[in-house]
Design a protein around this motif. Structure first.
Motif, PDB file in Angstrom:
ATOM      1  N   GLN A  41      77.214 -18.850 122.916  1.00 42.24           N
ATOM      2  CA  GLN A  41      78.136 -17.802 123.351  1.00 42.24           C
ATOM      3  C   GLN A  41      79.449 -17.892 122.587  1.00 42.24           C
ATOM      4  O   GLN A  41      79.799 -18.932 122.048  1.00 42.24           O
ATOM      5  CB  GLN A  41      78.427 -17.931 124.858  1.00 42.24           C
ATOM      6  CG  GLN A  41      77.202 -17.798 125.737  1.00 42.24           C
ATOM      7  CD  GLN A  41      76.623 -16.391 125.688  1.00 42.24           C
ATOM      8  OE1 GLN A  41      77.327 -15.406 125.858  1.00 42.24           O
ATOM      9  NE2 GLN A  41      75.327 -16.319 125.435  1.00 42.24           N
ATOM     10  N   LEU A  42      80.175 -16.787 122.584  1.00 42.94           N
ATOM     11  CA  LEU A  42      81.534 -16.740 122.046  1.00 42.94           C
ATOM     12  C   LEU A  42      82.453 -16.230 123.142  1.00 42.94           C
ATOM     13  O   LEU A  42      82.025 -15.477 124.016  1.00 42.94           O
ATOM     14  CB  LEU A  42      81.620 -15.789 120.847  1.00 42.94           C
ATOM     15  CG  LEU A  42      80.878 -16.191 119.582  1.00 42.94           C
ATOM     16  CD1 LEU A  42      80.950 -15.074 118.548  1.00 42.94           C
ATOM     17  CD2 LEU A  42      81.439 -17.478 119.004  1.00 42.94           C
ATOM     18  N   ILE A  43      83.695 -16.633 123.101  1.00 43.50           N
ATOM     19  CA  ILE A  43      84.697 -16.085 124.012  1.00 43.50           C
ATOM     20  C   ILE A  43      84.850 -14.604 123.647  1.00 43.50           C
ATOM     21  O   ILE A  43      84.970 -14.282 122.453  1.00 43.50           O
ATOM     22  CB  ILE A  43      86.035 -16.828 123.862  1.00 43.50           C
ATOM     23  CG1 ILE A  43      85.874 -18.303 124.270  1.00 43.50           C
ATOM     24  CG2 ILE A  43      87.144 -16.147 124.670  1.00 43.50           C
ATOM     25  CD1 ILE A  43      87.057 -19.188 123.920  1.00 43.50           C
ATOM     26  N   PRO A  44      84.825 -13.693 124.618  1.00 42.95           N
ATOM     27  CA  PRO A  44      84.987 -12.272 124.283  1.00 42.95           C
ATOM     28  C   PRO A  44      86.269 -12.030 123.483  1.00 42.95           C
ATOM     29  O   PRO A  44      87.299 -12.671 123.729  1.00 42.95           O
ATOM     30  CB  PRO A  44      85.047 -11.583 125.648  1.00 42.95           C
ATOM     31  CG  PRO A  44      84.333 -12.520 126.570  1.00 42.95           C
ATOM     32  CD  PRO A  44      84.640 -13.904 126.047  1.00 42.95           C
ATOM     33  N   ASP A  45      86.201 -11.132 122.529  1.00 41.43           N
ATOM     34  CA  ASP A  45      87.316 -10.859 121.626  1.00 41.43           C
ATOM     35  C   ASP A  45      88.629 -10.639 122.366  1.00 41.43           C
ATOM     36  O   ASP A  45      89.665 -11.167 121.968  1.00 41.43           O
ATOM     37  CB  ASP A  45      86.976  -9.640 120.759  1.00 41.43           C
ATOM     38  CG  ASP A  45      88.024  -9.382 119.705  1.00 41.43           C
ATOM     39  OD1 ASP A  45      88.829  -8.450 119.883  1.00 41.43           O
ATOM     40  OD2 ASP A  45      88.036 -10.118 118.701  1.00 41.43           O
ATOM     41  N   SER A  46      88.596  -9.879 123.445  1.00 42.96           N
ATOM     42  CA  SER A  46      89.821  -9.547 124.187  1.00 42.96           C
ATOM     43  C   SER A  46      90.426 -10.749 124.910  1.00 42.96           C
ATOM     44  O   SER A  46      91.579 -10.705 125.323  1.00 42.96           O
ATOM     45  CB  SER A  46      89.542  -8.433 125.192  1.00 42.96           C
ATOM     46  OG  SER A  46      88.614  -8.880 126.168  1.00 42.96           O
ATOM     47  N   GLN A  47      89.652 -11.836 125.054  1.00 41.49           N
ATOM     48  CA  GLN A  47      90.134 -13.021 125.771  1.00 41.49           C
ATOM     49  C   GLN A  47      90.510 -14.175 124.842  1.00 41.49           C
ATOM     50  O   GLN A  47      90.954 -15.224 125.305  1.00 41.49           O
ATOM     51  CB  GLN A  47      89.065 -13.501 126.755  1.00 41.49           C
ATOM     52  CG  GLN A  47      88.783 -12.499 127.852  1.00 41.49           C
ATOM     53  CD  GLN A  47      87.636 -12.951 128.742  1.00 41.49           C
ATOM     54  OE1 GLN A  47      87.308 -14.129 128.810  1.00 41.49           O
ATOM     55  NE2 GLN A  47      87.022 -12.003 129.429  1.00 41.49           N
ATOM     56  N   ARG A  48      90.361 -14.000 123.555  1.00 46.50           N
ATOM     57  CA  ARG A  48      90.676 -15.064 122.601  1.00 46.50           C
ATOM     58  C   ARG A  48      92.186 -15.207 122.426  1.00 46.50           C
ATOM     59  O   ARG A  48      92.916 -14.230 122.434  1.00 46.50           O
ATOM     60  CB  ARG A  48      90.029 -14.781 121.244  1.00 46.50           C
ATOM     61  CG  ARG A  48      88.527 -14.805 121.302  1.00 46.50           C
ATOM     62  CD  ARG A  48      87.934 -14.530 119.949  1.00 46.50           C
ATOM     63  NE  ARG A  48      86.511 -14.260 120.078  1.00 46.50           N
ATOM     64  CZ  ARG A  48      85.773 -13.729 119.131  1.00 46.50           C
ATOM     65  NH1 ARG A  48      86.324 -13.418 117.956  1.00 46.50           N
ATOM     66  NH2 ARG A  48      84.505 -13.512 119.328  1.00 46.50           N
ATOM     67  N   LYS A  49      92.592 -16.453 122.235  1.00 45.88           N
ATOM     68  CA  LYS A  49      94.010 -16.771 122.015  1.00 45.88           C
ATOM     69  C   LYS A  49      94.145 -17.565 120.716  1.00 45.88           C
ATOM     70  O   LYS A  49      93.238 -18.294 120.332  1.00 45.88           O
ATOM     71  CB  LYS A  49      94.547 -17.620 123.166  1.00 45.88           C
ATOM     72  CG  LYS A  49      94.389 -16.979 124.530  1.00 45.88           C
ATOM     73  CD  LYS A  49      95.662 -16.361 124.981  1.00 45.88           C
ATOM     74  CE  LYS A  49      95.421 -15.607 126.257  1.00 45.88           C
ATOM     75  NZ  LYS A  49      96.269 -15.829 127.296  1.00 45.88           N
ATOM     76  N   PRO A  50      95.293 -17.451 120.051  1.00 46.48           N
ATOM     77  CA  PRO A  50      95.494 -18.207 118.805  1.00 46.48           C
ATOM     78  C   PRO A  50      95.404 -19.718 119.034  1.00 46.48           C
ATOM     79  O   PRO A  50      95.901 -20.234 120.031  1.00 46.48           O
ATOM     80  CB  PRO A  50      96.916 -17.832 118.374  1.00 46.48           C
ATOM     81  CG  PRO A  50      97.243 -16.580 119.108  1.00 46.48           C
ATOM     82  CD  PRO A  50      96.455 -16.619 120.386  1.00 46.48           C
ATOM     83  N   ALA A  51      94.759 -20.372 118.094  1.00 46.02           N
ATOM     84  CA  ALA A  51      94.706 -21.839 118.124  1.00 46.02           C
ATOM     85  C   ALA A  51      96.062 -22.386 117.733  1.00 46.02           C
ATOM     86  O   ALA A  51      96.768 -21.796 116.913  1.00 46.02           O
ATOM     87  CB  ALA A  51      93.652 -22.348 117.144  1.00 46.02           C
ATOM     88  N   GLY A  52      96.425 -23.490 118.324  1.00 46.39           N
ATOM     89  CA  GLY A  52      97.613 -24.199 117.850  1.00 46.39           C
ATOM     90  C   GLY A  52      97.328 -24.704 116.445  1.00 46.39           C
ATOM     91  O   GLY A  52      96.186 -24.934 116.072  1.00 46.39           O
ATOM     92  N   THR A  53      98.358 -24.867 115.664  1.00 48.45           N
ATOM     93  CA  THR A  53      98.156 -25.282 114.278  1.00 48.45           C
ATOM     94  C   THR A  53      98.268 -26.797 114.134  1.00 48.45           C
ATOM     95  O   THR A  53      98.787 -27.468 115.021  1.00 48.45           O
ATOM     96  CB  THR A  53      99.150 -24.563 113.347  1.00 48.45           C
ATOM     97  OG1 THR A  53      98.765 -24.807 111.988  1.00 48.45           O
ATOM     98  CG2 THR A  53     100.561 -25.019 113.590  1.00 48.45           C
TER      99      THR A  53
END
Length: 188
Positions: A41-53
Motif C-alpha cells: 500500500q501507499l499513503i493516499p496522495d492527499s494525506q502525504r506529508k514532506p519528509a524531514g531532511t
C-alpha cells in the motif's frame, strides 16, 4: 506538599509537547510517524506529508543530502550488515534499483548500528551499486519524521515531491517493493 507541586509542574512541562498535537519544530507541516503502511500500500496522495531532511556521509566518505534526490521516487532502506533479513533484502533491492534508476528512482541505504568496515565489506561482497549513508547513531529515522527504528530492516518510500508515501516496518522482497515503486514512478 512542595515536592508534590514540583512533581506535577514537571509532569505538565514534560507532557506539553508530546503526542500527535506536538508543535512542528521545523516550521513546516512535515511527516510524523503514526504507524506502518500495509505491505504493497501507499499513503493516499492527499494525506502525504514532506519528509524531514537529512545529510550525512556515504560509506565511501562522500557527503550526501536528501535534497539531492528532489524529483525522484526514493527508496530509503535501513539496514545493517549484522542483520540476517537485511543481508537477503539488500541484494534484491539492488536488482530493482538497477532496473528502475533510469526511470527516476533513487535508492539510498541507511546503514545503522554497524561499523563502517563491516558495512563496506558487505556492500563490496554483494556488489551493491546504490549508495548508503552511514548512520551508526540512528538519527536519520528521527529526522525523517520520528520513524521508530525498533528493528531492522525497514523501508521508507518518498514520492517525487519528497513526501513520505510509505513506511514498511518489515523485510521486503523484490516482488514486495516493485509494485508500490512502479506506482510512485508513474505519478506526475
Amino acid at each position: 506538599m512542595r515536592a508534590l507541586l514540583s512533581l506535577f509542574a514537571a509532569a505538565a512541562l514534560l507532557s506539553a509537547c508530546t503526542g500527535s498535537d506536538a508543535v512542528d519544530q521545523n516550521g513546516v507541516n512535515t511527516y510524523q510517524f503514526h504507524g506502518a503502511t500495509k505491505l504493497g500500500q501507499l499513503i493516499p496522495d492527499s494525506q502525504r506529508k514532506p519528509a524531514g531532511t537529512f545529510e550525512g556521509k556515504l560509506l565511501d566518505g562522500k557527503p550526501f543530502s536528501l535534497a539531492s534526490t528532489k524529483g525522484k521516487a526514493v527508496v530509503l532502506n535501513f539496514w545493517g550488515s549484522w542483520c540476517p533479513p537485511c543481508r537477503v533484502e539488500l541484494p534484491q533491492f539492488d536488482l530493482l534499483y538497477r532496473k528502475a534508476k533510469t526511470r527516476g528512482a533513487a535508492f539510498i541505504g541507511i546503514d545503522s548500528k554497524d561499523t563502517t568496515e563491516s558495512a563496506r565489506a558487505f556492500v563490496k561482497d554483494n556488489d551493491i551499486s546504490f549508495p548508503s549513508v552511514y548512520d551508526e547513531p540512528g538519527r536519520v529515522p528521527l529526522r525523517l519524521g520520528h520513524v521508530p527504528a525498533i528493528g531492522l530492516p525497514f523501508t521508507v518510500l518518498l514520492d517525487k515531491r519528497g513526501r513520505v508515501a510509505a513506511v514498511y516496518a518489515l523485510a521486503l522482497s523484490y516482488k514486495d517493493l516493485e509494485p508500490p515503486l512502479e506506482r510512485l514512478l508513474a505519478e506526475r
